[in-house]
Design a protein around this motif. Sequence first.
Motif, PDB file in Angstrom:
ATOM      1  N   GLY A  75       0.863  -1.177   0.000  1.00  0.00           N
ATOM      2  CA  GLY A  75       0.000   0.000   0.000  1.00  0.00           C
ATOM      3  C   GLY A  75       0.895   1.221   0.000  1.00  0.00           C
ATOM      4  N   GLU A  76       0.779   2.029   1.080  1.00  0.00           N
ATOM      5  CA  GLU A  76       1.612   3.220   1.134  1.00  0.00           C
ATOM      6  C   GLU A  76       2.853   3.004   1.981  1.00  0.00           C
ATOM      7  OE1 GLU A  76      -0.302   6.775   2.132  1.00  0.00           O
ATOM      8  OE2 GLU A  76      -1.495   6.812   0.301  1.00  0.00           O
ATOM      9  N   ALA A  77       2.871   1.866   2.705  1.00  0.00           N
ATOM     10  CA  ALA A  77       3.956   1.661   3.641  1.00  0.00           C
ATOM     11  C   ALA A  77       5.146   1.039   2.934  1.00  0.00           C
ATOM     12  CB  ALA A  77       3.506   0.746   4.776  1.00  0.00           C
ATOM     13  N   ALA A  78       6.304   1.668   3.110  1.00  0.00           N
ATOM     14  CA  ALA A  78       7.518   1.131   2.511  1.00  0.00           C
ATOM     15  C   ALA A  78       8.257   0.290   3.547  1.00  0.00           C
ATOM     16  CB  ALA A  78       8.401   2.281   2.040  1.00  0.00           C
ATOM     17  N   VAL A  79       8.554  -0.947   3.167  1.00  0.00           N
ATOM     18  CA  VAL A  79       9.311  -1.813   4.054  1.00  0.00           C
ATOM     19  C   VAL A  79      10.604  -2.175   3.349  1.00  0.00           C
ATOM     20  CG1 VAL A  79       9.385  -4.043   5.173  1.00  0.00           C
ATOM     21  CG2 VAL A  79       7.270  -2.739   5.171  1.00  0.00           C
ATOM     22  N   GLU A  80      11.719  -1.886   3.999  1.00  0.00           N
ATOM     23  CA  GLU A  80      12.993  -2.208   3.362  1.00  0.00           C
ATOM     24  C   GLU A  80      13.126  -3.708   3.198  1.00  0.00           C
ATOM     25  OE1 GLU A  80      16.475  -0.479   5.035  1.00  0.00           O
ATOM     26  OE2 GLU A  80      15.488   1.464   5.282  1.00  0.00           O
ATOM     27  N   ARG A  81      13.613  -4.096   2.035  1.00  0.00           N
ATOM     28  CA  ARG A  81      13.725  -5.527   1.736  1.00  0.00           C
ATOM     29  C   ARG A  81      14.596  -6.247   2.744  1.00  0.00           C
ATOM     30  NH1 ARG A  81      14.827  -5.711  -4.694  1.00  0.00           N
ATOM     31  NH2 ARG A  81      12.846  -4.809  -5.336  1.00  0.00           N
ATOM     32  N   TYR A  82      15.719  -5.595   3.076  1.00  0.00           N
ATOM     33  CA  TYR A  82      16.659  -6.282   3.952  1.00  0.00           C
ATOM     34  C   TYR A  82      16.036  -6.567   5.308  1.00  0.00           C
ATOM     35  CZ  TYR A  82      20.570  -7.517   6.767  1.00  0.00           C
ATOM     36  OH  TYR A  82      21.394  -8.201   7.618  1.00  0.00           O
ATOM     37  N   ARG A  83      15.188  -5.642   5.766  1.00  0.00           N
ATOM     38  CA  ARG A  83      14.553  -5.848   7.069  1.00  0.00           C
ATOM     39  C   ARG A  83      13.631  -7.056   7.022  1.00  0.00           C
ATOM     40  NH1 ARG A  83      13.649   0.488   8.404  1.00  0.00           N
ATOM     41  NH2 ARG A  83      15.784   0.844   9.041  1.00  0.00           N
ATOM     42  N   LEU A  84      12.963  -7.204   5.882  1.00  0.00           N
ATOM     43  CA  LEU A  84      12.100  -8.365   5.704  1.00  0.00           C
ATOM     44  C   LEU A  84      12.934  -9.635   5.816  1.00  0.00           C
ATOM     45  CD1 LEU A  84       9.116  -8.104   5.127  1.00  0.00           C
ATOM     46  CD2 LEU A  84       9.566  -8.620   2.749  1.00  0.00           C
ATOM     47  N   ILE A  85      14.075  -9.625   5.139  1.00  0.00           N
ATOM     48  CA  ILE A  85      14.949 -10.805   5.173  1.00  0.00           C
ATOM     49  C   ILE A  85      15.425 -11.079   6.596  1.00  0.00           C
ATOM     50  CG2 ILE A  85      17.188 -11.692   4.389  1.00  0.00           C
ATOM     51  CD1 ILE A  85      16.682 -10.124   1.780  1.00  0.00           C
ATOM     52  N   ALA A  86      15.791  -9.996   7.308  1.00  0.00           N
ATOM     53  CA  ALA A  86      16.262 -10.174   8.682  1.00  0.00           C
ATOM     54  C   ALA A  86      15.178 -10.796   9.544  1.00  0.00           C
ATOM     55  CB  ALA A  86      16.705  -8.830   9.267  1.00  0.00           C
ATOM     56  N   VAL A  87      13.938 -10.335   9.351  1.00  0.00           N
ATOM     57  CA  VAL A  87      12.837 -10.900  10.138  1.00  0.00           C
ATOM     58  C   VAL A  87      12.691 -12.385   9.824  1.00  0.00           C
ATOM     59  CG1 VAL A  87      10.346 -10.866  10.472  1.00  0.00           C
ATOM     60  CG2 VAL A  87      11.606  -8.738  10.409  1.00  0.00           C
ATOM     61  N   VAL A  88      12.767 -12.733   8.534  1.00  0.00           N
ATOM     62  CA  VAL A  88      12.604 -14.135   8.168  1.00  0.00           C
ATOM     63  C   VAL A  88      13.713 -14.985   8.771  1.00  0.00           C
ATOM     64  CG1 VAL A  88      12.626 -15.741   6.230  1.00  0.00           C
ATOM     65  CG2 VAL A  88      11.351 -13.602   6.060  1.00  0.00           C
TER      66      VAL A  88
END
Lengths: 340, 356
Positions: A185-198
């Motif tokens: 949507g309007e929220a930007a999530v950095e890709r790397y942070r997603l990877i770190a969470v995973v």
Amino acid sequence: MSASSPTAPASDALPAIRPDRLPLLLIPVLALVALPLVKSFSTWVTLTFAGLAMGMIIFIIASGLTLVFGLMDVLNFGHGVFITLGAFLATAVLGTMTNWTGRDSLLFNLLAVLAAILVAVAVTGVVGLAFERVIIRPVYGQPLKQIMITMGGAIVGEELIKVVWGPQAIPLPLPVAFRGSILFGEAAVERYRLIAVVVGLIVFAAMFWVLVRTKIGLLIRAGVQDGEMVESLGYRIRRLFVGVFVTGAALAGLGGVLWGLYQQSVIPQMGELVIVLLFIVIIIGGMGSVGGCFIGALLVGLVSNYAGFLAPKVALFSNILLMVIVLLWRPEGLYPVGKR
Amino acid sequence: MFRRLLSGDLPRSRVLACVLAVICLGLLFTPFVFPGARALNVAAKICTFVVLVSSFDLLLGYTGIISFAHTMFFGIGAYGVAIAITRMGPTWPAVAAGVGAALAVSLVLSLVIGLFSLRVKALYYAMITLAVATAFQTLASQLSDFTGGEDGLSFKVPELLSPGFSFSERPFLGVSLNGRLISYYLLAAATVALFLVMLRIVNSPFGRVLQAIRENAFRAEALGYRIVVYRTCSNVLSAAFATLAGALLALWLRYNGPDTSLSFEIMINILLMVVIGGMGTLYGAVLGATLFIVTENYLQDVMKLASHGFAGVPLLRDLVNPDRWLLWLGLLFILSVYRFPFGIVGKLRAKARRAT
């Protein structure tokens, strides 16, 4: 209870301990409280993700520290060295693989980072083994000496890292495909942070599985509760401890790789700078508790991101504030461990 | 007389006595024997650190408490003087006000930290003080209107101590008699006085109780001593002496910032000094501080030579790089904790005991 008659039907099952889920609620509650304060929903999503990513990395680093403490009452002030070492190894490995990290292909990037992680985990594990043997083993059961000697280990380790890599900061750029953000949507999530969470979730799940479903995990948990009892049942708790220490060091190495990529540059002092945060996390969680450490790490990550956005001046003290509040609620941390 | 001055705690080793005498004489005659500003600065730093390290030894060596907030009190003392002089001008009342206020702050802080956290185990205390010290350091660098932030505060000292003041036109033995010289000797005198007071404290009945608590807290409690009270007292006393040391440092440097008095590196250095010199004896603090600071300032020169010598050997060259001096002191530190837990002084005394 001598009155209980032997003929009474004995039930084999122990009364189930009611799991204490209250601290788990803290994370959603905290996130929901922050929502009206942040006002914009998309910012809130970004901040929450940043907080979770940071929390996951901290958890990976701190989990070994808390288990080592729980098992043998050893608090390793030199834990930071493993983080730094992991991060510097990542710069070395990724530096030689620029044609893989520079390509805009998620697969090759992941392989490169995986290679860095494997090297970091292997080397910090071996260094952890040596650290345990040389630094910690001679001073078991002497808390004062232990604090000093692990501190000495931290100094020497940091200096040795400077000998190899030099005292200056080394940039650790993210692989190309990890850069940038994904829009929800309007929220930007950095890709790397997603990877770190995973990655963090995978480590947590694996650790949880080992601790709850395997015999070794059972022994570790029993050892944290009452080490003497486990020894008297014929298990060598020392050997178990060495295993946990090495795993903890290796996890710190993994965390160091992730943390270095998160900061995108590494300095020899980075371990020393994080160690205070780690102590706060394991105190919040209850010394020796992995579950508590997980919640504590996420709380610390979230609070520092929210506070950094809402009141940057307060953010510098937010962790200590959080610790004080949690300790006022539960003086021995979220999940107090039995023997203490 | 001499025995009384040292509170009956004599060096008890001929070698140690000689070394101490050499250190004292060296410090006393530094301005005349070793010309130049650098030697004088090193000597002044040794003086302040003797007080600081002794006060840490009071806590670590005598009471068996490990605290990582000791530089916080050192910093409070230094900031107290710096802030008071910046606000009130370079006068003696300002110095007195600064020292007084700093002492009060240290007293309250150490009392609160002590009462809240000295009931818990050594490990928890170490962690809590580490967290508090970090927070304090952040606070000091954030309140930049007050503390000058990262840049710190430069200030003038009372006229008597400033380099511009000279009480004799003619140099004496080639040394110009100015305010710096007065500063140095005042600093040295304060060091001796504070050191003797601490020696008095640790050799009093109160000091005995502290040592009993270090050896066996449970037994001390059973004998009727409230260990929390004694530990807190020790904490407060050592904080007070650290504050005074900080004030001395600020007056000497005419500057104070986070890196000179608050940083975690200084904390580590103090720890190294106490342990290498010898825990549980104040003479160890003198030896440790002197050895460490001389090493810090002059070992690098030696290492530079060695580094040139090994210029062709890659790893060895880096190991003796002058910037890596802390590596060698760290190794010495680890070795001291293992091999001679009572440091150099303990080793010398043991040798003297065996000889008789």
